[in-house]
Design an enzyme around this catalytic site. Structure first.
Site, PDB file in Angstrom:
ATOM      1  N   GLU A  68     -33.574 -36.541 -47.077  1.00 54.82           N
ATOM      2  CA  GLU A  68     -32.416 -37.335 -47.442  1.00 54.82           C
ATOM      3  C   GLU A  68     -31.253 -36.781 -46.605  1.00 54.82           C
ATOM      4  O   GLU A  68     -31.031 -35.573 -46.601  1.00 54.82           O
ATOM      5  CB  GLU A  68     -32.140 -37.139 -48.942  1.00 54.82           C
ATOM      6  CG  GLU A  68     -31.146 -38.121 -49.471  1.00 54.82           C
ATOM      7  CD  GLU A  68     -30.869 -37.926 -50.963  1.00 54.82           C
ATOM      8  OE1 GLU A  68     -31.571 -37.141 -51.630  1.00 54.82           O
ATOM      9  OE2 GLU A  68     -29.918 -38.573 -51.434  1.00 54.82           O
ATOM     10  N   ARG A 303     -43.644 -25.753 -53.191  1.00 54.27           N
ATOM     11  CA  ARG A 303     -42.457 -25.614 -52.349  1.00 54.27           C
ATOM     12  C   ARG A 303     -42.269 -24.144 -51.989  1.00 54.27           C
ATOM     13  O   ARG A 303     -42.823 -23.255 -52.627  1.00 54.27           O
ATOM     14  CB  ARG A 303     -41.222 -26.160 -53.057  1.00 54.27           C
ATOM     15  CG  ARG A 303     -40.854 -25.381 -54.320  1.00 54.27           C
ATOM     16  CD  ARG A 303     -39.693 -26.025 -55.092  1.00 54.27           C
ATOM     17  NE  ARG A 303     -38.448 -25.925 -54.382  1.00 54.27           N
ATOM     18  CZ  ARG A 303     -37.800 -26.966 -53.851  1.00 54.27           C
ATOM     19  NH1 ARG A 303     -38.285 -28.191 -53.942  1.00 54.27           N
ATOM     20  NH2 ARG A 303     -36.667 -26.803 -53.236  1.00 54.27           N
ATOM     21  N   LYS A 313     -29.944 -28.153 -50.986  1.00 56.33           N
ATOM     22  CA  LYS A 313     -28.845 -28.621 -50.132  1.00 56.33           C
ATOM     23  C   LYS A 313     -27.541 -28.655 -50.911  1.00 56.33           C
ATOM     24  O   LYS A 313     -26.482 -28.346 -50.373  1.00 56.33           O
ATOM     25  CB  LYS A 313     -29.158 -30.016 -49.589  1.00 56.33           C
ATOM     26  CG  LYS A 313     -30.210 -30.019 -48.506  1.00 56.33           C
ATOM     27  CD  LYS A 313     -30.241 -31.378 -47.817  1.00 56.33           C
ATOM     28  CE  LYS A 313     -31.631 -31.957 -47.747  1.00 56.33           C
ATOM     29  NZ  LYS A 313     -31.832 -33.072 -48.665  1.00 56.33           N
TER      30      LYS A 313
HETATM   31  P1  ATP Z   1     -32.788 -30.270 -51.619  1.00 51.40           P
HETATM   32  O1  ATP Z   1     -32.833 -29.981 -53.081  1.00 51.40           O
HETATM   33  O2  ATP Z   1     -32.510 -29.079 -50.802  1.00 51.40           O
HETATM   34  O3  ATP Z   1     -31.914 -31.435 -51.286  1.00 51.40           O
HETATM   35  P2  ATP Z   1     -34.946 -32.022 -51.348  1.00 51.40           P
HETATM   36  O4  ATP Z   1     -36.392 -31.837 -51.600  1.00 51.40           O
HETATM   37  O5  ATP Z   1     -34.200 -32.918 -52.252  1.00 51.40           O
HETATM   38  O6  ATP Z   1     -34.280 -30.621 -51.245  1.00 51.40           O
HETATM   39  P3  ATP Z   1     -35.202 -33.742 -49.125  1.00 51.40           P
HETATM   40  O7  ATP Z   1     -34.267 -33.992 -48.007  1.00 51.40           O
HETATM   41  O8  ATP Z   1     -35.442 -34.844 -50.072  1.00 51.40           O
HETATM   42  O9  ATP Z   1     -34.670 -32.473 -49.872  1.00 51.40           O
HETATM   43  O10 ATP Z   1     -36.569 -33.126 -48.601  1.00 51.40           O
HETATM   44  C1  ATP Z   1     -37.283 -33.572 -47.495  1.00 51.40           C
HETATM   45  C2  ATP Z   1     -38.662 -32.997 -47.567  1.00 51.40           C
HETATM   46  O11 ATP Z   1     -38.603 -31.586 -47.522  1.00 51.40           O
HETATM   47  C3  ATP Z   1     -39.363 -33.381 -48.852  1.00 51.40           C
HETATM   48  O12 ATP Z   1     -40.633 -33.910 -48.517  1.00 51.40           O
HETATM   49  C4  ATP Z   1     -39.494 -32.100 -49.610  1.00 51.40           C
HETATM   50  O13 ATP Z   1     -40.702 -32.053 -50.283  1.00 51.40           O
HETATM   51  C5  ATP Z   1     -39.424 -31.037 -48.529  1.00 51.40           C
HETATM   52  N1  ATP Z   1     -38.815 -29.814 -49.043  1.00 51.40           N
HETATM   53  C6  ATP Z   1     -37.565 -29.641 -49.507  1.00 51.40           C
HETATM   54  N2  ATP Z   1     -37.388 -28.385 -49.964  1.00 51.40           N
HETATM   55  C7  ATP Z   1     -38.557 -27.733 -49.773  1.00 51.40           C
HETATM   56  C8  ATP Z   1     -39.027 -26.396 -50.026  1.00 51.40           C
HETATM   57  N3  ATP Z   1     -38.250 -25.474 -50.589  1.00 51.40           N
HETATM   58  N4  ATP Z   1     -40.299 -26.093 -49.687  1.00 51.40           N
HETATM   59  C9  ATP Z   1     -41.091 -27.002 -49.106  1.00 51.40           C
HETATM   60  N5  ATP Z   1     -40.724 -28.269 -48.851  1.00 51.40           N
HETATM   61  C10 ATP Z   1     -39.479 -28.642 -49.167  1.00 51.40           C
HETATM   62 MG    MG Z   2     -33.210 -34.571 -52.420  1.00 53.38          MG
END
Ligand code: ATP
Ligand code: MG
Length: 600
Positions: A68, A303, A313
């Site tokens: 995102e 994760r 983020k």
């Molecule tokens: P955040 O909470 O940091 O915004 P998110 O998962 O909401 O993390 P996205 O931009 O939606 O962030 O994530 C893109 C991809 O990265 C998703 O497929 C997610 O599964 C993966 N991802 C995010 N954080 C992790 C993590 N700590 N370990 C492994 N994969 C991750």
């Molecule tokens: Mg997200």
């Protein structure tokens, strides 16, 4: 790290050296069974009719990385990037970079650009070609709307006008089935009319939602008629004000995967409970002929949880906006741009991703594992240099008599001890040299072999000297250390080893040493799990995570360019800061120490 094309034409066989994991096994068995062999690909994402005009898909598998665009990518995302792009590369497939931009409020073009740069920097390209445009979920809004209308007309969705609170109460909980909404029995025609009114802006934000009609008594609460569209008057960074209704993530995501002909949709464990809805939705849309079969399948992996950092983020954004760090690329940040500025290389991050592996159960990875990967990769590549981080002057009081007044003596050292082809560094020694303040002790503690009155040490790559004492100021602080040079002991000359010493110290001469700012970074948090259990992570910020020192460095560093990495002998690995380093005002960041010394 060279770029790894994910183009199907390169269809490299799986590298046998890669350790296997459950995802590789699933893909191997899908390939053996020909599960996805019949898929067609028309060259771009699209519905069943569009894909039917295409060719058999040359990509054996399709994976995706769907960030995102609401912040900068962090080390957790790197795990997902290395996994998804790596699987596509190894199995003759393609990995799609897709911006999951269906949430209009928090997204921004700045982040889109930064994410593209980061994925490229890690050495990957997407959609099968270098510089192919990334896919954008918002470009599927028309199809998503059509899919929603289809569900309504097929009796699989309804417009619910209960308040948020009523909906919450009627959803039930783990021990209690939900209660049907009074609006659940509406006819498809009534629902369609209402849904179109939602789209046309005839209802207030939050006054109603479109819900899938599944099972209010399902043991999986995610199947109790989840909301799939909501009214939200918000300007989207791509589609502007075209829409006042937006799809919910759980509805949008499976559709995005299906339109892109993704075969293996890999996400983190918290989406496991969403998988039944993912399957339900795609089964309905395949059944209605809207989407090509077979639909994608979702798989979950653990994760990355890394100690001493936060990987969300939102929390990283808070550190930036509250000025706890200098920006998203602050070298203490676990963002990829921060790690890069800290001295991390794509090679180190790939090694880390490989080393931590892929599993199905959550665990914590110690920060020192990440640091170890950097240390290992830099050790075999980084040129060496001497730097004095806490300088005090050492005067060789017999220099004029032994060597001659104003004489400088040339010394040299290998650029890298195991890479002779990199040649030699050259510098000079003279009457005065800078040494580390900590290398002198008036009364040495037990086991101290460096400078104290009467002791002999070697100036690395130079001569053996005998310490004679020090000059101090009124505050009892040493201002100058004194020593005498022992003739004919220079490193590399015959008989240099005739005088045995227990200590060797690093130094830079006053004559050719250069000033440099050195930023000594430490961990950003003092707590290993700063945000575990809902703790306020701001409270465990390390107050000493940055110390700036004025150092003296050897003259070979005058040629350092931004991003160049070095081992400062005895001190650790340093990188010329990619933002602030200039030839006339050198700035180096501590990347990682020589040994894991945290907490020791
Ligand atoms: P955040 O909470 O940091 O915004 P998110 O998962 O909401 O993390 P996205 O931009 O939606 O962030 O994530 C893109 C991809 O990265 C998703 O497929 C997610 O599964 C993966 N991802 C995010 N954080 C992790 C993590 N700590 N370990 C492994 N994969 C991750
Ligand atoms: Mg997200």
């Amino acid at each position: 790290m060279s770029a790894h094309p994910t183009s199907p034409s390169s269809s490299a066989p799986a590298e046998p050296t890669k350790p296997s994991n459950f995802l590789r096994q699933i893909i191997e068995s899908d390939l053996a069974a020909g599960t996805y062999a019949q898929r067609q690909w028309a060259g771009s994402p699209g519905d069943a009719a569009h894909q039917a005009t295409g060719q058999p898909d040359p990509a054996k598998i399709r994976t995706r990385f769907p960030p995102e665009p609401n912040g900068y990518l962090h080390i957790g995302h790197a795990k997902s990037i290395c996994l998804n792009f790596g699987l596509a590369r190894d199995f003759g497939g393609v990995c799609h970079l897709r911006f999951d931009d269906t949430n209009p409020e928090k997204e921004d073009e700045e982040y889109v650009k930064a994410i593209i740069d980061t994925v490229k920097w890690l050495g990957f390209d997407w959609n099968g070609a270098p510089d192919a445009p990334a896919y954008e979920a918002s470009s599927y809004f028309d199809f998503m709307y059509r899919a929603a209308e289809y569900l309504v007309t097929a009796g699989h969705a309804y417009v619910d006008e209960q308040t948020v609170e009523q909906m919450r109460l009627n959803r039930g909980d783990f021990g209690k089935p939900g209660t049907d909404s009074p609006f659940r029995a509406r006819t498809p025609d009534e629902n369609l009319a209402r849904f179109r009114e939602m789209r046309d802006g005839q209802h207030e934000d939050g006054s109603m939602v479109l819900r899938a009609k599944i099972d209010m008594a399902s043991p999986n609460i995610n199947l109790r008629d989840p909301a799939i569209y909501r009214i939200r008057r918000a300007t989207h960074h791509r589609t502007g004000d075209k829409w006042c209704i937006y799809p919910m993530y759980t509805f949008a995501h499976p559709i995005e995967d299906a339109l892109e002909q993704i075969t293996h949709s890999i996400c983190t464990l918290e989406f496991e409970d969403q998988r039944p809805f993912y399957d339900w939705l795609l089964a309905r849309l395949c059944e209605g002929g809207l989407l090509a079969s077979p639909p994608p399948r979702q798989y979950e992996f653990a994760r990355l949880n890394l100690t001493y950092v936060v990987t969300s983020k939102r929390k990283l954004a808070q550190l930036v906006y509250d000025h706890k760090v200098s920006g998203w690329d602050d070298p203490r940040m676990p963002t990829i741009v921060g790690l890069r500025r800290r001295g991390y290389t794509p090679e180190a991050i790939h090694l880390f991703a490989e080393r931590i592996g892929v599993t199905k159960s959550d665990s914590w990875i110690d920060y020192s594992t990440l640091e170890g990967c950097l240390r290992e990769t830099l050790d075999h590549s980084a040129p060496r240099a001497m730097a004095v981080l806490d300088p005090v002057k050492l005067v060789l009081t017999n220099w004029d008599a032994v060597m001659g007044a104003n004489v400088l003596d040339a010394c040299s050292a290998p650029v890298h001890p195991h890479l002779p082809e990199l040649g030699k560094r050259r510098f000079q020694i003279g009457k005065e040299v800078w040494i580390e303040r900590g290398d002198y002790e008036e009364t040495p503690p037990k086991g101290f072999f460096r400078l104290f009155p009467g002791n002999k040490v070697r100036l690395k790559y130079g001569h053996v000297i005998t310490c004679t004492g020090a000059v101090k100021d009124a505050n009892d602080r040493v201002t100058e250390v004194h020593a005498e040079l022992i003739p004919d002991t220079k490193s590399g000359t015959p008989g240099a080893d005739s005088v045995k010493v227990k200590g060797v110290i690093t130094w830079v001469s006053v004559a050719d040493g250069l000033q440099a700012e050195v930023r000594m970074y430490d961990r950003l948090f003092i707590d290993a799990q700063p945000d575990a259990g809902g703790k306020d992570f701001i409270e465990s910020l390390n107050p000493n995570s940055l110390k700036v020192v004025q150092a003296i460095v050897e003259p070979s560093l005058a040629a350092a360019k931004a991003d160049d990495k070095f081992q400062f002998e005895r001190h650790g690995y340093f990188v010329a800061d990619r933002v602030d380093h200039q030839a006339r005002k050198m700035v180096f960041n501590l990347a990682v120490g020589l040994k894991d010394s945290w907490g020791k």
